[in-house]
Design a protein around this motif. Structure first.
Motif, PDB file in Angstrom:
ATOM      1  N   ARG A 145       0.831  -1.302  -0.071  1.00 20.22           N
ATOM      2  CA  ARG A 145      -0.036  -0.094  -0.132  1.00 20.22           C
ATOM      3  C   ARG A 145       0.800   0.985   0.144  1.00 20.22           C
ATOM      4  N   SER A 147       2.938   4.867   4.885  1.00 19.16           N
ATOM      5  CA  SER A 147       2.486   5.738   5.929  1.00 19.16           C
ATOM      6  C   SER A 147       3.302   7.042   5.879  1.00 19.16           C
ATOM      7  N   ILE A 184       3.840   8.884   8.438  1.00 21.15           N
ATOM      8  CA  ILE A 184       4.317   9.259   9.688  1.00 21.15           C
ATOM      9  C   ILE A 184       5.143   8.062  10.102  1.00 21.15           C
ATOM     10  N   LEU A 185       4.745   6.807   9.852  1.00 26.08           N
ATOM     11  CA  LEU A 185       5.466   5.876  10.404  1.00 26.08           C
ATOM     12  C   LEU A 185       6.656   5.406   9.449  1.00 26.08           C
ATOM     13  N   VAL A 207      -2.799  -4.685   7.775  1.00 28.30           N
ATOM     14  CA  VAL A 207      -1.537  -3.769   7.796  1.00 28.30           C
ATOM     15  C   VAL A 207      -0.545  -4.681   8.677  1.00 28.30           C
ATOM     16  N   PHE A 208      -1.023  -5.258   9.830  1.00 27.83           N
ATOM     17  CA  PHE A 208      -0.171  -5.927  10.907  1.00 27.83           C
ATOM     18  C   PHE A 208       0.126  -7.278   9.982  1.00 27.83           C
ATOM     19  N   SER A 218      -3.549   6.734   8.975  1.00 30.03           N
ATOM     20  CA  SER A 218      -2.764   6.254   9.872  1.00 30.03           C
ATOM     21  C   SER A 218      -3.619   5.873  11.257  1.00 30.03           C
ATOM     22  N   SER A 251      -5.250   2.460  10.647  1.00 32.81           N
ATOM     23  CA  SER A 251      -4.308   1.692  10.326  1.00 32.81           C
ATOM     24  C   SER A 251      -4.055   1.249  11.999  1.00 32.81           C
ATOM     25  N   ALA A 252      -3.530   2.106  12.814  1.00 32.13           N
ATOM     26  CA  ALA A 252      -3.013   1.874  14.081  1.00 32.13           C
ATOM     27  C   ALA A 252      -3.787   2.075  15.406  1.00 32.13           C
TER      28      ALA A 252
HETATM   29  C1  OVM Z   1       0.402   4.063   9.824  1.00 29.61           C
HETATM   30  C2  OVM Z   1       0.596   2.835  10.851  1.00 29.61           C
HETATM   31  C3  OVM Z   1       0.352   1.524  10.547  1.00 29.61           C
HETATM   32  C4  OVM Z   1       0.505   0.555  11.521  1.00 29.61           C
HETATM   33  C5  OVM Z   1       1.234   0.711  12.506  1.00 29.61           C
HETATM   34  C6  OVM Z   1       1.675   1.972  12.822  1.00 29.61           C
HETATM   35  C7  OVM Z   1       2.614   1.172  14.901  1.00 29.61           C
HETATM   36  C8  OVM Z   1       1.271   3.016  11.878  1.00 29.61           C
HETATM   37  O1  OVM Z   1      -0.019   3.715   8.678  1.00 29.61           O
HETATM   38  O2  OVM Z   1       0.843   4.956  10.060  1.00 29.61           O
HETATM   39  O3  OVM Z   1       2.035   2.232  13.970  1.00 29.61           O
END
Ligand code: OVM
Length: 403
Positions: free
Chosen positions: A82, A85, A87-88, A171-172, A234, A237-238
């Motif tokens: 995908r 992210s 930020i991550l 996502v995980f 995000s 997702s998280a």
């Molecule tokens: C994100 C994202 C996705 C999964 C975990 C996460 C642990 C961030 O899409 O930013 O942080």
């Protein structure tokens, strides 16, 4: 001393294997014993098992980048499933800008506005379950409570909320190698990704919500509208699967340690530190990756360019050189400094929401319940990115019954 052709240790340990994941702690201990960095031959990646080096890598975003992906897939060599992210899976300076926005949306002040509502909802749910006496601590509690508070805080409506969970699972699962579990989930991708995209739009987000506040940052010129949509993604997702897993593991580990539950029941104000201790003892987000943008080193071991580095957070949290009695759950210990939320510039930006949710649940349960008995099998979820249960049957004894 003998000279070795290799300046590092190799291991065939598979961190993503379903059986290994069920009880990884003896293996983690062995890995900590053999060296500060270990080559995992099955995936050709580096693993870091000790507290000190994990912390050092977390603190060093120039040598250990997030732009290569937070899972096993190496974005420097292979396309992500995908769009990454923003930020991550980015480094400064981009990260500095996006992080600032989410840090403000999820600030202590924002938490104060939510606290009463979270506590009230937790008490209502716990009263219902405690009156039943027997329930599933995962399906009826850990999976129910976050869904009852977080999507509202985020600002999305009721329609299709189950997609939220499926997306988190994708996502995980996407952190680990592409396996049958991931492929099975991805069959739902067309529907789920369309739902996610729709919920990230400004029109889909209630006024005053976390989501709406992200768009206000775009109005203020801090981020673009496209970036606002990705930051809401995000949160989607998280924000849910993580807290569900962590609350589930907290309940499981407190139920497995009746003396610790008794301490919490005697003083429910310990709920927050009890939650953090369960995150140390049995981290629900047990590992995360960094990728080297150029050649570097860890504790004197040369690490090449574009290498994946697996930080074994759950191992660092049991490191005997950092923790006294590391393999004991002790909710009264000084647990600050655990790595369960990561640390450094990418340390979990939502950790205060997570603590608020967990504290509400654990304090409400501890106020009424003297003891918890596990009455059936604890079943682990088949996700390679999160350590989580899918089922934990329990029976509770109330303080009234006990008297
Ligand atoms: C994100 C994202 C996705 C999964 C975990 C996460 C642990 C961030 O899409 O930013 O942080």
């Amino acid at each position: 001393m003998a000279t070795h052709a290799l300046d590092h240790v190799r291991s065939d340990f598979d961190p993503f294997d379903a059986n290994t994941r069920r009880d990884p702690y003896l293996t983690y201990q062995r890995l900590r014993g053999v060296g500060p960095v270990v080559r995992l031959t099955k995936y050709d990646i580096w693993a870091v098992p000790r507290y000190a080096e994990i912390k050092a890598v977390f603190a060093d975003h120039t040598n250990f980048s997030n732009a290569g992906g937070s899972g096993v897939v190496n974005y420097f060599k292979q396309a992500p499933w995908r769009p990454p992210s923003i930020i991550l899976e980015v480094d400064p300076p981009m990260h500095t800008r996006t992080r600032k926005v989410l840090a403000r949306v999820l600030s202590p002040g924002a938490m104060r506005l939510l606290a009463d509502e979270f506590k009230r909802k937790a008490v209502t749910l716990i009263d219902e379950l405690v009156d039943k006496g027997s329930f599933d601590a995962i399906r009826d509690l850990a999976e129910v409570f976050p869904i009852s508070v977080f999507p509202d805080a985020l600002g999305i409506d009721q329609e299709g909320r189950e997609n939220f969970l499926t997306y988190g699972a994708m996502v995980f699962a996407g952190f680990g190698p592409e396996n049958g579990y991931f492929r099975e989930l991805m069959k739902q991708a067309p529907r789920v990704l369309a739902w996610i995209e729709a919920k990230c739009r400004r029109e889909a987000l209630a006024p005053g919500s976390f989501g709406a506040q992200v768009y206000e940052a775009a109005d203020a010129g801090e981020i673009t509208l496209e970036e606002a949509a990705l930051l809401v993604r995000s949160l989607l997702s998280a924000g849910l699967d993580t807290t569900i897993s962590a609350i589930g593991m907290a309940l499981y580990n407190l139920a497995r340690h009746p003396k610790q539950w008794a301490i919490l029941a005697a003083d429910p104000t310990l709920a927050r530190s009890a939650f953090d201790e369960t995150l140390r003892y049995d981290s629900s987000a047990p590992y995360v990756f960094r990728t080297t943008p150029h050649e570097t080193e860890i504790a004197g071991v040369r690490i090449g360019r574009h290498e994946k580095v697996l930080l074994l957070v759950a191992s660092g949290n049991r490191d005997e050189t950092r923790w006294e009695r590391p393999d004991e759950l002790d909710i009264t210990r000084r647990v600050a400094g655990h790595l369960g939320f990561g640390t450094g510039i990418h340390g979990c930006v939502g950790q205060m929401v997570s603590r608020l949710e967990a504290e509400a649940v654990l304090a409400a349960l501890a106020a009424r319940v003297a003891s918890i008995e596990i009455t059936g099998d604890a079943i682990y979820r088949d996700s390679s990115g999160l350590r989580a249960l899918s089922s934990l049957p329990v029976r509770v004894t109330t303080k009234q019954e006990r008297r």
